[in-house]
Design an enzyme around this catalytic site. Structure first.
Site, PDB file in Angstrom:
ATOM      1  N   TYR A 141       5.203  -1.970  13.812  1.00 49.90           N
ATOM      2  CA  TYR A 141       6.654  -1.801  13.932  1.00 49.90           C
ATOM      3  C   TYR A 141       7.290  -3.188  13.810  1.00 49.90           C
ATOM      4  O   TYR A 141       7.917  -3.701  14.728  1.00 49.90           O
ATOM      5  CB  TYR A 141       7.023  -1.157  15.269  1.00 49.90           C
ATOM      6  CG  TYR A 141       6.478   0.234  15.487  1.00 49.90           C
ATOM      7  CD1 TYR A 141       6.279   1.099  14.404  1.00 49.90           C
ATOM      8  CD2 TYR A 141       6.153   0.696  16.755  1.00 49.90           C
ATOM      9  CE1 TYR A 141       5.782   2.384  14.601  1.00 49.90           C
ATOM     10  CE2 TYR A 141       5.661   1.981  16.958  1.00 49.90           C
ATOM     11  CZ  TYR A 141       5.473   2.818  15.886  1.00 49.90           C
ATOM     12  OH  TYR A 141       4.979   4.084  16.090  1.00 49.90           O
ATOM     13  N   GLY A 193      -2.011  -1.042   5.019  1.00 43.28           N
ATOM     14  CA  GLY A 193      -1.303  -1.695   6.108  1.00 43.28           C
ATOM     15  C   GLY A 193      -1.508  -1.017   7.442  1.00 43.28           C
ATOM     16  O   GLY A 193      -1.634  -1.683   8.480  1.00 43.28           O
ATOM     17  N   HIS A 194      -1.536   0.318   7.457  1.00 42.27           N
ATOM     18  CA  HIS A 194      -1.656   1.077   8.705  1.00 42.27           C
ATOM     19  C   HIS A 194      -2.927   0.701   9.458  1.00 42.27           C
ATOM     20  O   HIS A 194      -2.889   0.384  10.653  1.00 42.27           O
ATOM     21  CB  HIS A 194      -1.647   2.568   8.376  1.00 42.27           C
ATOM     22  CG  HIS A 194      -1.629   3.473   9.573  1.00 42.27           C
ATOM     23  ND1 HIS A 194      -0.605   3.479  10.491  1.00 42.27           N
ATOM     24  CD2 HIS A 194      -2.514   4.419   9.990  1.00 42.27           C
ATOM     25  CE1 HIS A 194      -0.849   4.388  11.422  1.00 42.27           C
ATOM     26  NE2 HIS A 194      -2.000   4.964  11.144  1.00 42.27           N
ATOM     27  N   CYS A 208       2.510  10.367  10.001  1.00 42.81           N
ATOM     28  CA  CYS A 208       3.342  10.358   8.796  1.00 42.81           C
ATOM     29  C   CYS A 208       2.426  10.314   7.576  1.00 42.81           C
ATOM     30  O   CYS A 208       1.764   9.304   7.324  1.00 42.81           O
ATOM     31  CB  CYS A 208       4.279   9.161   8.792  1.00 42.81           C
ATOM     32  SG  CYS A 208       5.307   9.043   7.304  1.00 42.81           S
ATOM     33  N   SER A 217       6.264  -6.188   2.582  1.00 48.64           N
ATOM     34  CA  SER A 217       5.292  -5.880   1.525  1.00 48.64           C
ATOM     35  C   SER A 217       5.942  -5.824   0.144  1.00 48.64           C
ATOM     36  O   SER A 217       5.241  -5.654  -0.857  1.00 48.64           O
ATOM     37  CB  SER A 217       4.586  -4.549   1.818  1.00 48.64           C
ATOM     38  OG  SER A 217       5.517  -3.476   1.839  1.00 48.64           O
ATOM     39  N   SER A 235       0.837  -1.189   0.000  1.00 53.27           N
ATOM     40  CA  SER A 235       0.000   0.000   0.000  1.00 53.27           C
ATOM     41  C   SER A 235       0.877   1.247   0.000  1.00 53.27           C
ATOM     42  O   SER A 235       0.921   1.985  -0.973  1.00 53.27           O
ATOM     43  CB  SER A 235      -0.930  -0.012   1.216  1.00 53.27           C
ATOM     44  OG  SER A 235      -1.658   1.185   1.326  1.00 53.27           O
ATOM     45  N   GLY A 236       1.620   1.472   1.101  1.00 47.80           N
ATOM     46  CA  GLY A 236       2.533   2.607   1.160  1.00 47.80           C
ATOM     47  C   GLY A 236       3.992   2.219   1.248  1.00 47.80           C
ATOM     48  O   GLY A 236       4.879   3.054   1.111  1.00 47.80           O
ATOM     49  N   HIS A 242       5.679   0.882   3.938  1.00 50.12           N
ATOM     50  CA  HIS A 242       6.352   1.218   5.194  1.00 50.12           C
ATOM     51  C   HIS A 242       6.584   0.020   6.110  1.00 50.12           C
ATOM     52  O   HIS A 242       6.944   0.213   7.280  1.00 50.12           O
ATOM     53  CB  HIS A 242       5.555   2.284   5.945  1.00 50.12           C
ATOM     54  CG  HIS A 242       5.739   3.660   5.385  1.00 50.12           C
ATOM     55  ND1 HIS A 242       5.069   4.090   4.247  1.00 50.12           N
ATOM     56  CD2 HIS A 242       6.520   4.690   5.770  1.00 50.12           C
ATOM     57  CE1 HIS A 242       5.430   5.329   3.984  1.00 50.12           C
ATOM     58  NE2 HIS A 242       6.299   5.722   4.874  1.00 50.12           N
TER      59      HIS A 242
END
Length: 538
Positions: free
Chosen positions: A479, A183-184, A176, A120, A111-112, A114
């Site tokens: 994390y 994912g977040h 951020c 990912s 997705s992003g 991170h």
């Protein structure tokens, strides 16, 4: 992002390069067959060809690296995806899943980009990336206080679209702006409104997902168990989330922020110790985050000291905030001159350190971000850390590897205490005082250099063990930390092996996640080094 010249899918196989001479002709044939499978299943070969990138495509590297946020996983030795698919339609996701299953390829869902351990966009076996960057529409319904957000959107894009429609609606997610919502949200997603409203995952009221069989599901058709699992359990273990529907939350038109720095000479140790008993128990409208880092001393040239930065968001006016701070935390010495009144969307611009003060609001729509080299870890604290232990922690900041070390304390309490720990897979609720985020970065991607910094982080983590949660020692899935443990490369991982990382992330909810996984993905197709395992050998 995409090549200027669309390449018909039937000819993509000619352009593919993955050292097939070393792997054998059968793998080349497998690759050709995979691309032809996409052609058949997509329903539109010309259209899908414009969103597929093979390794010889001139845009392959730029597409791969655009959403790659940890350069620790971008080395000459890092296995690259066989193909990157950037779907613009659900049918392309369905085709990629079906064809990957048929041809024995793993999938990574980005997705992003991170993921702290690169899960990912990295794999140890041949794989395909589904990069959701083209699926990022956002539909805000201010009247009903809801929004549909496609999984490829960033939280910055979401915040911007909310602010377009209302100055008194917000969403409780991270700070951020280039983090992807896919994912977040699916890992929990916390931010400055957490003590008032809980996590991003707590606001999800519907979702759209493509499952292992290529079926397009919503909340009703996926069922209660799967809908529960993807809201904090890591959706990539269960399918490809296409979109989330969330509740928006009310905020006042005027909020107040402050950032106050204190060094050890300014009673920093005492203030950090006192913060632990104040921040999780103060009124839920007030959030006081604490950043710890080493800085150059202003009093002794060539010396370094520890700086504690108290960063706050208050859902109200400055006068009220000053009164509240003087009552609850007078030692910090907050006065009105420390405070800045602003709107919620202005606070979103205020907190990220890399957004210039005079930047236009449109910067939240910018997805471009640099890829650092870093290692992160996390902890949860249930009892205050003694001052003597904090003094020992300060000594770690003076080691050679700490020029970019930052430790973040994020307070819990408030609404987080009221949400049952089994409401979603995110179990870190009542009894948690604060979360600790450790991150250290370095500038050169060299194997020995990286190992030196990773070893430092492991030493720091061992030092903190007596002062954090136990049985299990909890960790935050967003994390990601492979030091906790990993799955086998193959389709089957034992409960004992997976529980090494699963219990720290999810505690007692881990067992239910495994149950759901075994029901919806019994062959463990959606898997990576820390995906929820299926205990079925089917």
């Amino acid at each position: 992002m995409k090549s200027n010249i669309p390449i018909p899918l039937l000819f993509l196989s000619i352009l593919f390069s993955f050292s097939w001479a070393a792997l054998g002709l059968t793998h080349q044939q497998q690759h050709n067959s995979f691309l032809q499978c996409l052609n058949r299943h997509s329903g539109d070969a010309n259209s899908i060809s414009t969103v597929i990138y093979t390794q010889t495509n001139s845009s392959f590297s730029s597409v791969l690296e655009f959403s790659l946020r940890n350069a620790r996983f971008s080395t000459p030795n890092t296995l690259k995806p066989l193909v990157i698919v950037t779907p613009s339609h659900v049918s392309y996701i369905q085709a990629t899943i079906n064809c990957s299953r048929t041809h024995g390829l793993q999938i990574r869902i980005r997705s992003g980009g991170h993921d702290y351990e690169g899960l990912s966009y990295v794999s140890q076996v041949p794989f395909v990336i589904i990069d959701l960057i083209n699926l990022r529409s956002i539909d805000v319904d201010a009247e009903n206080k809801t929004a549909w957000i496609q999984a490829g959107a960033t939280i910055g894009e979401l915040y911007y679209r909310i602010a377009e429609k209302s100055s008194t609606l917000a969403f409780p997610a991270g700070i951020c702006p280039i983090v992807g919502v896919g994912g977040h949200f699916s890992g929990g997603g916390y931010g400055m409104l957490m003590r008032k409203y809980g996590l991003a995952a707590d606001q999800i009221i519907d979702a759209q997902l493509v499952d292992v069989n290529g079926k397009f599901l919503d909340k009703n058709s996926m069922g209660e168990d799967l809908f529960w699992a993807i809201r904090g359990g890591g959706a990539a273990s269960f399918g490809v989330v296409v979109a989330w529907k969330v509740k928006l939350v009310p905020v006042p038109s005027t909020l107040t922020v402050f950032t106050v720095n204190r060094t050890l000479k300014e009673n920093g140790t005492m203030l950090v110790h006192k913060w632990q008993s104040v921040a999780p128990k103060i009124h839920e409208d007030l959030y006081i985050r604490l950043f710890l880092r080493a800085v150059n001393s202003s009093q002794q040239e060539g010396k370094r000291t520890i700086q504690a930065s108290f960063v706050s968001l208050y859902l109200g006016r400055a006068d009220e905030l000053v009164d509240l701070m003087q009552e609850s935390f007078p030692e910090l010495g907050i006065v009105k001159e420390d405070c800045i009144e602003m709107s919620w969307i202005q606070s979103i611009m205020y907190f990220p350190s890399d957004i210039p003060e005079d930047a236009p609001l449109e910067i939240l729509l910018n997805r471009t971000g640099s890829a650092g080299i870093f290692k992160g870890k996390s902890d949860y604290v249930t009892q205050t850390i003694p001052e003597t232990a904090l003094e020992g922690l300060w000594q770690r900041f003076y080691e050679d590897e700490t020029e970019s070390l930052e430790i973040l304390f994020s307070p819990y309490g408030g609404n987080m205490d009221d949400i049952p720990e089994t409401e979603t897979p995110y179990s870190h609720r009542a009894g948690i005082l604060f979360n600790i985020h450790y991150v250290v970065g370095w500038s050169e991607e060299d194997a020995s250099e990286s190992q030196r910094y990773i070893n430092f982080m492991r030493r720091l983590y061992r030092y903190m063990e007596p002062y954090v949660s136990k049985s299990p020692r909890r960790a935050y899935m967003n994390y990601r930390d492979l030091d906790l443990g990993t799955n086998n490369n193959g389709p089957y991982t034992s409960y004992k092996q997976a529980s090494k990382w699963g219990l720290p992330y999810f505690d007692k909810n881990f067992n239910r996640l495994i149950h759901v996984k075994t029901l919806v993905d019994p062959t463990n197709f959606f898997r990576h080094q820390q995906s929820i395992p299926s205990l079925s050998r089917g």
